[in-house]
Write a protein that holds these residues in place. Structure first.
Motif, PDB file in Angstrom:
ATOM      1  N   SER A  25       5.552  -5.052  14.089  1.00  0.00           N
ATOM      2  CA  SER A  25       5.685  -4.652  12.675  1.00  0.00           C
ATOM      3  C   SER A  25       7.132  -4.234  12.372  1.00  0.00           C
ATOM      4  O   SER A  25       7.859  -3.760  13.248  1.00  0.00           O
ATOM      5  CB  SER A  25       4.738  -3.498  12.346  1.00  0.00           C
ATOM      6  OG  SER A  25       5.202  -2.275  12.881  1.00  0.00           O
ATOM      7  N   ALA A  26       7.506  -4.405  11.130  1.00  0.00           N
ATOM      8  CA  ALA A  26       8.839  -3.981  10.697  1.00  0.00           C
ATOM      9  C   ALA A  26       9.024  -2.485  10.901  1.00  0.00           C
ATOM     10  O   ALA A  26      10.112  -2.011  11.243  1.00  0.00           O
ATOM     11  CB  ALA A  26       9.068  -4.362   9.232  1.00  0.00           C
ATOM     12  N   LYS A  27       7.951  -1.729  10.710  1.00  0.00           N
ATOM     13  CA  LYS A  27       8.015  -0.283  10.917  1.00  0.00           C
ATOM     14  C   LYS A  27       8.357   0.036  12.361  1.00  0.00           C
ATOM     15  O   LYS A  27       9.218   0.864  12.651  1.00  0.00           O
ATOM     16  CB  LYS A  27       6.702   0.372  10.511  1.00  0.00           C
ATOM     17  CG  LYS A  27       6.705   1.876  10.637  1.00  0.00           C
ATOM     18  CD  LYS A  27       5.404   2.476  10.129  1.00  0.00           C
ATOM     19  CE  LYS A  27       5.458   3.981  10.236  1.00  0.00           C
ATOM     20  NZ  LYS A  27       4.219   4.594   9.729  1.00  0.00           N
ATOM     21  N   TYR A  45       8.144 -11.656  -2.116  1.00  0.00           N
ATOM     22  CA  TYR A  45       7.607 -10.606  -1.251  1.00  0.00           C
ATOM     23  C   TYR A  45       8.780  -9.870  -0.615  1.00  0.00           C
ATOM     24  O   TYR A  45       9.675 -10.496  -0.048  1.00  0.00           O
ATOM     25  CB  TYR A  45       6.732 -11.199  -0.144  1.00  0.00           C
ATOM     26  CG  TYR A  45       5.425 -11.746  -0.653  1.00  0.00           C
ATOM     27  CD1 TYR A  45       4.304 -10.927  -0.720  1.00  0.00           C
ATOM     28  CD2 TYR A  45       5.317 -13.065  -1.049  1.00  0.00           C
ATOM     29  CE1 TYR A  45       3.088 -11.422  -1.186  1.00  0.00           C
ATOM     30  CE2 TYR A  45       4.111 -13.567  -1.521  1.00  0.00           C
ATOM     31  CZ  TYR A  45       3.013 -12.742  -1.590  1.00  0.00           C
ATOM     32  OH  TYR A  45       1.823 -13.234  -2.054  1.00  0.00           O
ATOM     33  N   LEU A  46       8.758  -8.537  -0.706  1.00  0.00           N
ATOM     34  CA  LEU A  46       9.801  -7.703  -0.114  1.00  0.00           C
ATOM     35  C   LEU A  46       9.157  -6.582   0.696  1.00  0.00           C
ATOM     36  O   LEU A  46       8.096  -6.073   0.314  1.00  0.00           O
ATOM     37  CB  LEU A  46      10.664  -7.055  -1.209  1.00  0.00           C
ATOM     38  CG  LEU A  46      11.482  -7.962  -2.110  1.00  0.00           C
ATOM     39  CD1 LEU A  46      12.096  -7.151  -3.238  1.00  0.00           C
ATOM     40  CD2 LEU A  46      12.552  -8.669  -1.309  1.00  0.00           C
ATOM     41  N   ILE A  47       9.816  -6.189   1.766  1.00  0.00           N
ATOM     42  CA  ILE A  47       9.386  -4.991   2.471  1.00  0.00           C
ATOM     43  C   ILE A  47       9.655  -3.820   1.539  1.00  0.00           C
ATOM     44  O   ILE A  47      10.682  -3.761   0.862  1.00  0.00           O
ATOM     45  CB  ILE A  47      10.161  -4.818   3.797  1.00  0.00           C
ATOM     46  CG1 ILE A  47       9.803  -5.943   4.764  1.00  0.00           C
ATOM     47  CG2 ILE A  47       9.865  -3.465   4.426  1.00  0.00           C
ATOM     48  CD1 ILE A  47      10.591  -5.914   6.065  1.00  0.00           C
ATOM     49  N   ASN A 101       2.730  -3.600   7.561  1.00  0.00           N
ATOM     50  CA  ASN A 101       2.004  -4.848   7.292  1.00  0.00           C
ATOM     51  C   ASN A 101       2.911  -6.073   7.344  1.00  0.00           C
ATOM     52  O   ASN A 101       2.475  -7.169   7.006  1.00  0.00           O
ATOM     53  CB  ASN A 101       1.326  -4.792   5.924  1.00  0.00           C
ATOM     54  CG  ASN A 101       0.214  -3.776   5.867  1.00  0.00           C
ATOM     55  OD1 ASN A 101      -0.189  -3.218   6.880  1.00  0.00           O
ATOM     56  ND2 ASN A 101      -0.291  -3.530   4.682  1.00  0.00           N
ATOM     57  N   TRP A 102       4.155  -5.910   7.724  1.00  0.00           N
ATOM     58  CA  TRP A 102       5.128  -7.014   7.771  1.00  0.00           C
ATOM     59  C   TRP A 102       5.489  -7.244   9.233  1.00  0.00           C
ATOM     60  O   TRP A 102       6.072  -6.379   9.879  1.00  0.00           O
ATOM     61  CB  TRP A 102       6.366  -6.625   6.979  1.00  0.00           C
ATOM     62  CG  TRP A 102       7.339  -7.732   6.738  1.00  0.00           C
ATOM     63  CD1 TRP A 102       8.171  -8.300   7.658  1.00  0.00           C
ATOM     64  CD2 TRP A 102       7.600  -8.403   5.513  1.00  0.00           C
ATOM     65  NE1 TRP A 102       8.929  -9.274   7.075  1.00  0.00           N
ATOM     66  CE2 TRP A 102       8.597  -9.354   5.739  1.00  0.00           C
ATOM     67  CE3 TRP A 102       7.075  -8.277   4.227  1.00  0.00           C
ATOM     68  CZ2 TRP A 102       9.091 -10.176   4.738  1.00  0.00           C
ATOM     69  CZ3 TRP A 102       7.577  -9.088   3.237  1.00  0.00           C
ATOM     70  CH2 TRP A 102       8.569 -10.036   3.498  1.00  0.00           C
ATOM     71  N   GLY A 103       5.146  -8.404   9.762  1.00  0.00           N
ATOM     72  CA  GLY A 103       5.399  -8.674  11.174  1.00  0.00           C
ATOM     73  C   GLY A 103       6.636  -9.527  11.389  1.00  0.00           C
ATOM     74  O   GLY A 103       6.888 -10.463  10.648  1.00  0.00           O
TER      75      GLY A 103
END
Length: 63
Positions: free
Chosen positions: A57-59, A7-9, A50-52
């Motif tokens: 979130s990463a964003k 899984y990658l951002i 969607n990546w916490g």
């Protein structure tokens, strides 16, 4: 048949993803002695929102 799920951002280049596939394959061949032809690598790109990380979130973290 070894199967690696990565899984990658989102945001990696095609060349970067190809390098991940190549290096993970080589690592599995070396580590477990599987024939290269039997190794499968699956990359899932996850949207930054969607990546916490630590509850954010990463964003939102600017990653």
């Amino acid at each position: 048949m070894p199967f690696a799920q990565i899984y990658l951002i989102e945001g990696r280049t095609e060349e970067q993803r190809a390098a991940v596939i190549e290096k993970v394959t080589a690592a599995l061949v070396e580590a477990v002695g599987a024939p290269k032809e039997n190794v499968r690598v699956w990359i899932t790109e996850v949207p930054k929102e969607n990546w916490g990380i630590a509850g954010v979130s990463a964003k939102a973290l600017g990653r």
